[in-house]
Design an enzyme around this catalytic site. Structure first.
Site, PDB file in Angstrom:
ATOM      1  N   ARG A   1      86.694 -79.746  21.244  1.00 14.20           N
ATOM      2  CA  ARG A   1      85.392 -79.573  21.648  1.00 14.20           C
ATOM      3  C   ARG A   1      85.885 -78.559  22.347  1.00 14.20           C
ATOM      4  O   ARG A   1      86.193 -77.175  22.531  1.00 14.20           O
ATOM      5  CB  ARG A   1      84.391 -80.233  21.765  1.00 14.20           C
ATOM      6  CG  ARG A   1      83.127 -80.077  22.938  1.00 14.20           C
ATOM      7  CD  ARG A   1      83.297 -78.687  23.818  1.00 14.20           C
ATOM      8  NE  ARG A   1      84.095 -80.004  25.165  1.00 14.20           N
ATOM      9  CZ  ARG A   1      84.777 -79.418  26.530  1.00 14.20           C
ATOM     10  NH1 ARG A   1      84.169 -78.135  26.736  1.00 14.20           N
ATOM     11  NH2 ARG A   1      84.547 -80.084  27.079  1.00 14.20           N
ATOM     12  N   ASP A   2      86.797 -79.008  23.796  1.00 16.30           N
ATOM     13  CA  ASP A   2      87.610 -77.844  24.958  1.00 16.30           C
ATOM     14  C   ASP A   2      89.082 -77.451  23.761  1.00 16.30           C
ATOM     15  O   ASP A   2      88.958 -76.449  24.561  1.00 16.30           O
ATOM     16  CB  ASP A   2      88.061 -78.562  26.029  1.00 16.30           C
ATOM     17  CG  ASP A   2      88.151 -78.172  26.974  1.00 16.30           C
ATOM     18  OD1 ASP A   2      88.076 -76.788  27.253  1.00 16.30           O
ATOM     19  OD2 ASP A   2      88.320 -79.138  28.260  1.00 16.30           O
TER      20      ASP A   2
ATOM     21  N   HIS B   1      89.301 -85.336  34.114  1.00 15.78           N
ATOM     22  CA  HIS B   1      89.672 -83.628  33.247  1.00 15.78           C
ATOM     23  C   HIS B   1      90.571 -82.907  33.679  1.00 15.78           C
ATOM     24  O   HIS B   1      89.993 -81.937  34.715  1.00 15.78           O
ATOM     25  CB  HIS B   1      88.419 -83.671  33.079  1.00 15.78           C
ATOM     26  CG  HIS B   1      87.948 -82.189  32.104  1.00 15.78           C
ATOM     27  ND1 HIS B   1      87.656 -82.901  30.648  1.00 15.78           N
ATOM     28  CD2 HIS B   1      88.633 -81.273  31.973  1.00 15.78           C
ATOM     29  CE1 HIS B   1      87.191 -81.994  29.357  1.00 15.78           C
ATOM     30  NE2 HIS B   1      88.177 -80.316  30.528  1.00 15.78           N
TER      31      HIS B   1
ATOM     32  N   HIS C   1      93.285 -79.554  33.263  1.00 16.39           N
ATOM     33  CA  HIS C   1      93.634 -78.626  32.565  1.00 16.39           C
ATOM     34  C   HIS C   1      95.446 -78.420  33.288  1.00 16.39           C
ATOM     35  O   HIS C   1      95.742 -79.004  34.445  1.00 16.39           O
ATOM     36  CB  HIS C   1      92.900 -77.474  32.772  1.00 16.39           C
ATOM     37  CG  HIS C   1      92.103 -77.671  32.186  1.00 16.39           C
ATOM     38  ND1 HIS C   1      91.776 -76.748  30.613  1.00 16.39           N
ATOM     39  CD2 HIS C   1      90.791 -78.422  32.256  1.00 16.39           C
ATOM     40  CE1 HIS C   1      90.757 -77.459  30.131  1.00 16.39           C
ATOM     41  NE2 HIS C   1      90.040 -78.266  30.553  1.00 16.39           N
TER      42      HIS C   1
ATOM     43  N   CYS D   1      88.898 -72.758  29.251  1.00 14.19           N
ATOM     44  CA  CYS D   1      87.711 -72.815  28.626  1.00 14.19           C
ATOM     45  C   CYS D   1      87.476 -70.803  28.915  1.00 14.19           C
ATOM     46  O   CYS D   1      87.440 -70.293  29.800  1.00 14.19           O
ATOM     47  CB  CYS D   1      87.042 -72.773  30.421  1.00 14.19           C
ATOM     48  SG  CYS D   1      85.595 -72.588  30.306  1.00 14.19           S
TER      49      CYS D   1
ATOM     50  N   ASN E   1      94.285 -78.268  28.025  1.00 15.26           N
ATOM     51  CA  ASN E   1      93.907 -79.666  28.574  1.00 15.26           C
ATOM     52  C   ASN E   1      95.288 -80.633  28.922  1.00 15.26           C
ATOM     53  O   ASN E   1      96.498 -80.234  27.961  1.00 15.26           O
ATOM     54  CB  ASN E   1      93.284 -80.491  28.056  1.00 15.26           C
ATOM     55  CG  ASN E   1      92.036 -79.775  28.217  1.00 15.26           C
ATOM     56  OD1 ASN E   1      90.875 -79.464  27.427  1.00 15.26           O
ATOM     57  ND2 ASN E   1      90.928 -80.683  28.522  1.00 15.26           N
TER      58      ASN E   1
END
Ligand code: HMG
Ligand code: MG
Length: 314
Positions: free
Chosen positions: A14-15, A222, A224, A255, A264
């Site tokens: 996803r990310d 979370h 990055h 993003c 990430n």
């Protein structure tokens, strides 16, 4: 002390893939998720049910989910959460049998506007019926909070401001709250300060300054890795009781609505550190890193993960 076990919330599909220029075929995404499960990951964020024009990379969510339908049977306990911003997204996800969703808010007005076309208040109002309907349907809900440390438009974000929005998101009914360093500017002291404010797990025994607390057991991090701080930040969070850590296989990610965001924290780098500390993850590092090499071949560029590169050096 440190936990004995950490649950990794894998966000590569996803990310990671939301930020790729190239369109990744749906079948390749499905194989990626299958390989991640095969490598021992148990929480694998699969895709997003957002507006397809906002994130064209994940516009195939409805085609992807059926290709993952056999996963929970093959790997008991595996969870496949998806991002859902609004009721339209929830309806699309529920139709496909999704059992876990994530709403995603922002600690800053600038990013709420850029990412959700809403103010912070409007976006929380948008999530409220999503969370309520999901919970009524027995669907687990994660709440992401972005820009918890710094924001590309607003600069450093005050800890009290972040904790305020985080509490509102949690009190809405989220089962878990993931604190996002969207642009990767956090440093360990900042992480400790935010966790102390939010969960009351201060090193000096002091409680939070205002409002209720979010239990640390319900808190995830979370990071990055823009400034190379993601692992140090993770260790700081583990020392304060966090046991759920988001990471992306091979360090994919970013993003599209936050210019300075890079990948990430790489799952392999995380697993290397955790296993070195004697912390269980259930992940087979060799299998995982082979998957990231395979994915890097599909994407046409090497993985930025130091551990992937070290394990695959000729
Ligand atoms: P909007 O333009 O304000 O949408 O976007 P709207 O509510 O005005 O609706 C406009 C049209 O879109 C309507 O269609 C809706 O039906 C349709 P019309 O009636 O005009 O024909 N629509 C949808 N269609 C399909 N699925 C949907 C959907 N919603 C509306 N879900 C919206 C608002 C929230 C939809 C938009 O801003 C959006 O999709 N944003 C998503 C952005 C995104 O995915 N960003 C990346 C994820 S966040 C992230 O990466 C950070 C994180 O990793 C943590 C961290 O690092 O900090 C999680
Ligand atoms: Mg992210």
């Amino acid at each position: 002390g440190l936990p004995r076990e950490v649950r990794i919330h894998e966000v590569g599909a996803r990310d990671g893939l939301q930020n790729e220029q190239a369109t990744v075929p749906t079948e390749v995404k499905a194989e990626f998720v299958h390989r991640l499960a095969e490598a021992g990951l148990t929480t694998i964020e699969a895709t997003s049910f957002v507006h397809p024009k906002w994130v064209p990379q994940l516009a195939d969510a409805a085609e992807l989910m059926p290709l993952l339908a056999d996963l929970p049977g093959r790997y008991p306990g595996v969870r496949l959460p998806v991002l859902v911003p609004n009721e339209r997204g929830l309806e699309r996800a529920l139709e496909l049998g999704v059992r876990e969703i994530a709403v995603f808010g922002s600690a800053t007005e600038s990013f709420a506007r850029a990412n959700l076309n809403r103010t912070v208040d409007e976006s929380l109002a948008m999530f409220e019926p999503v969370v309520a309907r999901a919970k009524a349907a027995g669907v687990r809900v994660r709440g992401y909070l972005s820009m918890c440390f710094g924001d590309p438009w607003e600069g450093p974000v005050p800890v009290a401001q972040v904790a305020g929005v985080a509490r509102r998101l949690y009190e809405m009914g989220c089962d878990e709250l993931s604190l996002g360093d969207t642009i990767g500017v956090a440093t360990p002291g900042h992480v400790a300060a935010l966790l102390a404010e939010l969960t009351g797990t201060g090193t000096d025994g002091s409680g939070p300054a205002g409002g209720g607390t979010v239990p640390v057991e319900r808190t995830a991090v979370h990071f990055h890795d823009t400034y190379g701080q993601a692992l140090s930040n993770t260790l700081a969070a583990l020392q304060r009781g966090v046991t759920v850590v988001d990471a992306s296989a091979g360090g994919l990610g970013g993003c599209p609505y936050a210019k300075s965001a890079t990948g990430n924290l790489a799952t392999e780098d995380l697993v290397w550190m955790l296993h070195g500390l004697g912390i269980r993850t259930g992940v087979d590092l060799a299998r995982l890193s082979a998957t990231s090499v395979w994915m890097a071949d599909r994407l046409g560029r090497p993985s930025p993960s130091r551990t992937v590169r070290a394990l695959n050096r000729q």
